[in-house]
Design a protein around this motif. Sequence first.
Motif, PDB file in Angstrom:
ATOM      1  N   ARG A 176       7.368  48.674  31.405  1.00 42.42           N
ATOM      2  CA  ARG A 176       6.461  48.359  32.505  1.00 42.42           C
ATOM      3  C   ARG A 176       6.839  47.024  33.135  1.00 42.42           C
ATOM      4  O   ARG A 176       6.848  46.876  34.350  1.00 42.42           O
ATOM      5  CB  ARG A 176       5.011  48.302  32.006  1.00 42.42           C
ATOM      6  N   GLU A 177       7.140  46.107  32.253  1.00 43.83           N
ATOM      7  CA  GLU A 177       7.542  44.785  32.713  1.00 43.83           C
ATOM      8  C   GLU A 177       8.740  44.913  33.641  1.00 43.83           C
ATOM      9  O   GLU A 177       8.779  44.367  34.750  1.00 43.83           O
ATOM     10  CB  GLU A 177       7.904  43.954  31.493  1.00 43.83           C
ATOM     11  N   ALA A 179       9.842  47.619  35.212  1.00 45.05           N
ATOM     12  CA  ALA A 179       9.530  48.335  36.453  1.00 45.05           C
ATOM     13  C   ALA A 179       8.865  47.396  37.446  1.00 45.05           C
ATOM     14  O   ALA A 179       9.213  47.356  38.629  1.00 45.05           O
ATOM     15  CB  ALA A 179       8.623  49.517  36.143  1.00 45.05           C
ATOM     16  N   ALA A 180       7.923  46.617  36.922  1.00 42.67           N
ATOM     17  CA  ALA A 180       7.185  45.724  37.805  1.00 42.67           C
ATOM     18  C   ALA A 180       8.109  44.689  38.417  1.00 42.67           C
ATOM     19  O   ALA A 180       8.097  44.464  39.636  1.00 42.67           O
ATOM     20  CB  ALA A 180       6.060  45.048  37.034  1.00 42.67           C
ATOM     21  N   ARG A 183      10.588  46.209  40.916  1.00 46.70           N
ATOM     22  CA  ARG A 183      10.004  46.523  42.212  1.00 46.70           C
ATOM     23  C   ARG A 183       9.745  45.253  43.008  1.00 46.70           C
ATOM     24  O   ARG A 183       9.993  45.168  44.202  1.00 46.70           O
ATOM     25  CB  ARG A 183       8.697  47.281  42.006  1.00 46.70           C
ATOM     26  N   ARG A 184       9.280  44.279  42.271  1.00 47.43           N
ATOM     27  CA  ARG A 184       8.987  43.013  42.935  1.00 47.43           C
ATOM     28  C   ARG A 184      10.256  42.406  43.538  1.00 47.43           C
ATOM     29  O   ARG A 184      10.252  41.911  44.660  1.00 47.43           O
ATOM     30  CB  ARG A 184       8.392  42.076  41.902  1.00 47.43           C
ATOM     31  N   GLU A 187      11.255  44.317  46.576  1.00 52.43           N
ATOM     32  CA  GLU A 187      10.354  43.990  47.683  1.00 52.43           C
ATOM     33  C   GLU A 187      10.670  42.619  48.252  1.00 52.43           C
ATOM     34  O   GLU A 187      10.731  42.437  49.464  1.00 52.43           O
ATOM     35  CB  GLU A 187       8.905  44.012  47.204  1.00 52.43           C
ATOM     36  N   THR A 191      11.846  41.943  51.976  1.00 54.30           N
ATOM     37  CA  THR A 191      11.035  41.178  52.934  1.00 54.30           C
ATOM     38  C   THR A 191      11.754  39.898  53.355  1.00 54.30           C
ATOM     39  O   THR A 191      11.682  39.504  54.509  1.00 54.30           O
ATOM     40  CB  THR A 191       9.661  40.832  52.351  1.00 54.30           C
ATOM     41  N   MET A 194      14.133  40.928  55.915  1.00 55.69           N
ATOM     42  CA  MET A 194      13.470  41.204  57.189  1.00 55.69           C
ATOM     43  C   MET A 194      13.033  39.898  57.847  1.00 55.69           C
ATOM     44  O   MET A 194      13.120  39.736  59.060  1.00 55.69           O
ATOM     45  CB  MET A 194      12.241  42.086  56.980  1.00 55.69           C
ATOM     46  N   PHE A 211       6.630  30.374  52.850  1.00 59.50           N
ATOM     47  CA  PHE A 211       5.909  31.645  52.887  1.00 59.50           C
ATOM     48  C   PHE A 211       6.281  32.383  54.168  1.00 59.50           C
ATOM     49  O   PHE A 211       5.529  32.369  55.119  1.00 59.50           O
ATOM     50  CB  PHE A 211       4.404  31.408  52.843  1.00 59.50           C
ATOM     51  N   PRO A 212       7.439  33.000  54.174  1.00 62.65           N
ATOM     52  CA  PRO A 212       7.826  33.657  55.427  1.00 62.65           C
ATOM     53  C   PRO A 212       7.018  34.928  55.645  1.00 62.65           C
ATOM     54  O   PRO A 212       6.876  35.747  54.746  1.00 62.65           O
ATOM     55  CB  PRO A 212       9.305  33.986  55.196  1.00 62.65           C
TER      56      PRO A 212
ATOM     57  N   LYS B 780       0.575  42.705  39.648  1.00 63.49           N
ATOM     58  CA  LYS B 780       1.982  42.821  39.281  1.00 63.49           C
ATOM     59  C   LYS B 780       2.284  44.185  38.667  1.00 63.49           C
ATOM     60  O   LYS B 780       3.264  44.832  39.005  1.00 63.49           O
ATOM     61  CB  LYS B 780       2.318  41.717  38.287  1.00 63.49           C
ATOM     62  N   TYR B 781       1.408  44.619  37.773  1.00 64.83           N
ATOM     63  CA  TYR B 781       1.698  45.865  37.059  1.00 64.83           C
ATOM     64  C   TYR B 781       1.120  47.087  37.765  1.00 64.83           C
ATOM     65  O   TYR B 781       1.152  48.175  37.208  1.00 64.83           O
ATOM     66  CB  TYR B 781       1.158  45.788  35.640  1.00 64.83           C
ATOM     67  N   THR B 834       1.277  36.724  50.922  1.00 66.81           N
ATOM     68  CA  THR B 834       2.430  36.857  51.808  1.00 66.81           C
ATOM     69  C   THR B 834       3.162  38.154  51.505  1.00 66.81           C
ATOM     70  O   THR B 834       3.584  38.871  52.408  1.00 66.81           O
ATOM     71  CB  THR B 834       3.392  35.682  51.583  1.00 66.81           C
TER      72      THR B 834
END
Lengths: 318, 879
Positions: A176-177, A179-180, A183-184, A187, A191, A194, A211-212, B780-781, B834
């Motif tokens: 899970r850690e 995956a999280a 994904r982060r 992302e 971003t 972009m 903080f764009p 987060k999860y 953000t």
Amino acid sequence: MADAAATAGAGGSGTRSGSKQSTNPADNYHLARRRTLQVVVSSLLTEAGFESAEKASVETLTEMLQSYISEIGRSAKSYCEHTARTQPTLSDIVVTLVEMGFNVDTLPAYAKRSQRMVITAPPVTNQPVTPKALTAGQNRPHPPHIPSHFPEFPDPHTYIKTPTYREPVSDYQVLREKAASQRRDVERALTRFMAKTGETQSLFKDDVSTFPLIAARPFTIPYLTALLPSELEMQQMEETDSSEQDEQTDTENLALHISMEDSGAEKENTSVLQQNPSLSGSRNGEENIIDNPYLRPVKKPKIRRKKHGILLCCPGWS
Amino acid sequence: MPLTGVEPARMNRKKGDKGFESPRPYKLTHQVVCINNINFQRKSVVGFVELTIFPTVANLNRIKLNSKQCRIYRVRINDLEAAFIYNDPTLEVCHSESKQRNLNYFSNAYAAAVSAVDPDAGNGELCIKVPSELWKHVDELKVLKIHINFSLDQPKGGLHFVVPSVEGSMAERGAHVFSCGYQNSTRFWFPCVDSYSELCTWKLEFTVDAAMVAVSNGDLVETVYTHDMRKKTFHYMLTIPTAASNISLAIGPFEILVDPYMHEVTHFCLPQLLPLLKHTTSYLHEVFEFYEEILTCRYPYSCFKTVFIDEAYVEVAAYASMSIFSTNLLHSAMIIDETPLTRRCLAQSLAQQFFGCFISRMSWSDEWVLKGISGYIYGLWMKKTFGVNEYRHWIKEELDKIVAYELKTGGVLLHPIFGGGKEKDNPASHLHFSIKHPHTLSWEYYSMFQCKAHLVMRLIENRISMEFMLQVFNKLLSLASTASSQKFQSHMWSQMLVSTSGFLKSISNVSGKDIQPLIKQWVDQSGVVKFYGSFAFNRKRNVLELEIKQDYTSPGTQKYVGPLKVTVQELDGSFNHTLQIEENSLKHDIPCHSKSRRNKKKKIPLMNGEEVDMDLSAMDADSPLLWIRIDPDMSVLRKVEFEQADFMWQYQLRYERDVVAQQESILALEKFPTPASRLALTDILEQEQCFYRVRMSACFCLAKIANSMVSTWTGPPAMKSLFTRMFCCKSCPNIVKTNNFMSFQSYFLQKTMPVAMALLRDVHNLCPKEVLTFILDLIKYNDNRKNKFSDNYYRAEMIDALANSVTPAVSVNNEVRTLDNLNPDVRLILEEITRFLNMEKLLPSYRHTITVRLECSGAILAHHNLHLLGSSDSPASAS
């Protein structure tokens, strides 16, 4: 000193001049061949009547012999390839020799000279095999249209794919850690990209980079993006739907689903057929006469010309 | 048709005593509306109307019609040119010479202007002079046909054009136009008698671009191409007499969906939204079935159309045989939160089809009957669809809303009677607007009016039983449908209008009960009742001494005299008592059934017959009372402030099965921050069978209690372990399970708990670090890959939680926060925000829930002197 020169010469034949202690079979092979050539040169000198020679001169002569033979080989190969063959034949050699200004006719006589010395064959050293570079996977066999004499395909990992194997992580928490954070990361990368490539807004007046925010663009038809599920979500829904249906296959629901999906008359009929084939005939007729005024064809004006005349007689402003 | 001979006779007699008297000297029987050109580019409309009227007096020489913002080109009566005067006094309410510039003056002048053109008083903006050639014709009371050519440019109301500024033809752009407006505002787009009481049959024709569809009232008779084949004309016929105010129109490149269950029903939506439309309307047939069943009456119109359009002013607008909805109500199967809301809107609009569109009202003061009935049957639908708990919760919510409004702003009067028009007997002198006309009301007042109307309808039901209530509705509907089928007897059509007196008469006829006191109290008077209750237990007499006081002097209140139900839960069971509230009696003695000596082994019977074991150790040893409820059925429009001990509230929360009681006790427990309250709330939170809304409000109450007892609080932050147990993985308690929203109850709880937790504060009035980390971990999860539903609302709640966790800093001298002096927690929160915002730009969520929520939470961040959005636009003014 002479020893050093000999080793230098031996080593200098190839590019591998830096290799000091040659232990690998290829070097051994080269050394053995060189030694044989030296023996040849020495015997020729003996034949010619020399009793002794300096090491350096022997080396030079060996060098000359070697390059001469090499040249014969190279030219012969060129000639043979020129005639679209792979193996040089005798005639290739002959042509080569002629080309090099050698009188071939003297050769048989020279070979049959009386005082010639017979040199023992050099000790058999293995032809150096190019080391198999870490075979991974099975090499593909030749397809039928490639003759078998063509070289083998290289290892699949070099041109198809490189499978890697690792112990699969099974700990739930770690998974899970992972995956999280994965994904982060994706992302964030996306971003940031972009934000870097497009316009941005920022939270703080003085700091644009921390903080764009991707700049907001007004949508011309805002409800479309707001209401329609994104492709990602659609895909996800399909996936979960299919898994759902594995668990509970409700045929009736399925049929209903189809009939709701397609309001087109034909599709509906098929779903009705699925539901109860016995009634299909009678139901078919009913389905066909969905009498909704919005589904009726638009009439041509000529039928209603008179009516239209009335409509048009009122002063029309455009 | 042998009955027709009898029926009119009976009706005529009825009409004699309580008939409808038209304020106009003529009767409208038929109207043609023809719009032959619609220009989206210029936002203009060109067309004509033709009204067929029968004069009812001999010397009719002027005809007044309603028309606003239309340009009238030409008026002809029976093909003779007629002179006309057009004057709209609302265009300039206060004439420029006026020296008085205050709200009161404006309000009076505006009311006068609206009255001057009020169709219910026979007035109108457009005054047409009957040509002298026709006077003789009029004296014979013969038919007049008034033909009016008009055009409309850039309408500011009535018709709304939506023209997106993209490339392509109008149809490709999704340009559309629809009628909209508040109450009777049809006069904004064509000349008519814009009254709910003037019914006539209709012929509607709209010529539109061939790629577009025109949706309007009644049956689509045919669609015909024009000669150049570029346009087509939609011909509609509405044979059921309908008021002009219920006429509507929607034109656009709509996608058409014939309802798969009912082929008479057609749904329309904007291009590309068809899949959503299919899902959204797939439920509608059940609403139809429900209403037709309880009213034992078929849907009155031969067809029904729903149109979903963009830029709607209101989410739902019901018109004769069609309803116009906001496109934002459309949703896919993945959206949980919007589904019940959209279904409610559908049901609401359908209820108004019966009462509001088909049955119209006689005058503005009868509006409450229609709003009340449609709201009431909508409530019945809610009860059936979402269950009794949801229904009672809704009633309580509506009751609280109306009580709060009336106490704050003053009374809402359902049935105003306007006497001589003198200022002193103005029934709504406390308001800054006149309630004489729907157009002078405040919007909020009107929504409260509707809310009160359906609550009063429920009170009537309490009095006469639901069965009789439905019989009354059925009677109204069957009378109206008989009248509507009388094609050529237009005087009969007034049977389709409902009036307060007619409605009350039907009630007394059907039920035989006298509900006059109830009507007098709630309909003819404004205000709600405010009770204060307290009690003492007299051990010697074994009597409960209840004291109930009323406040009837503050604005928005009224005195209540009559029966009041009190439920007392004792050890031996639950007992209802009906007290008579009278002028001077404050104290009421209620004999108790049980002795205070309690039998520990015995189970305690509840109101619903259930018997439960209770831990009675918290009770007062001398009293057998567990809890007391005043007016448990909400049969009075009231606010009750009742005092009872904290343990009684706790018992009420734990063991009373009524959701309203549970919610009341949760509200009361906020004042008792004790470990016992904490335990009671936690138990409720954990109880699966408890109503989810009660559990949700328990979360917030628990947060408040935890904050009040912050110095003595032991254990982890409130709700954390509970949340962990319910929604986190067994093996690693800090990780939330992957989302699975199949159980909606736990979904709503999962959404709410973090929001409530974020309200927790430590002794320094800051959100505990533990809680913030916990929320950040939840974000987060969060993993929605395996979920059948979208998690956008859940993520939005997480943003709320983040915003709640921020304690607004006291800003010193308007000091500008910079990045450097940013609190690390705030920095973490900002990073999340953000990220959310950026992801939303790339992958928009349904209705941009997350951005919208951020805008709202932005207010909180603004306390931190942060400029969340648009800071780049106004750098100078921001600081």
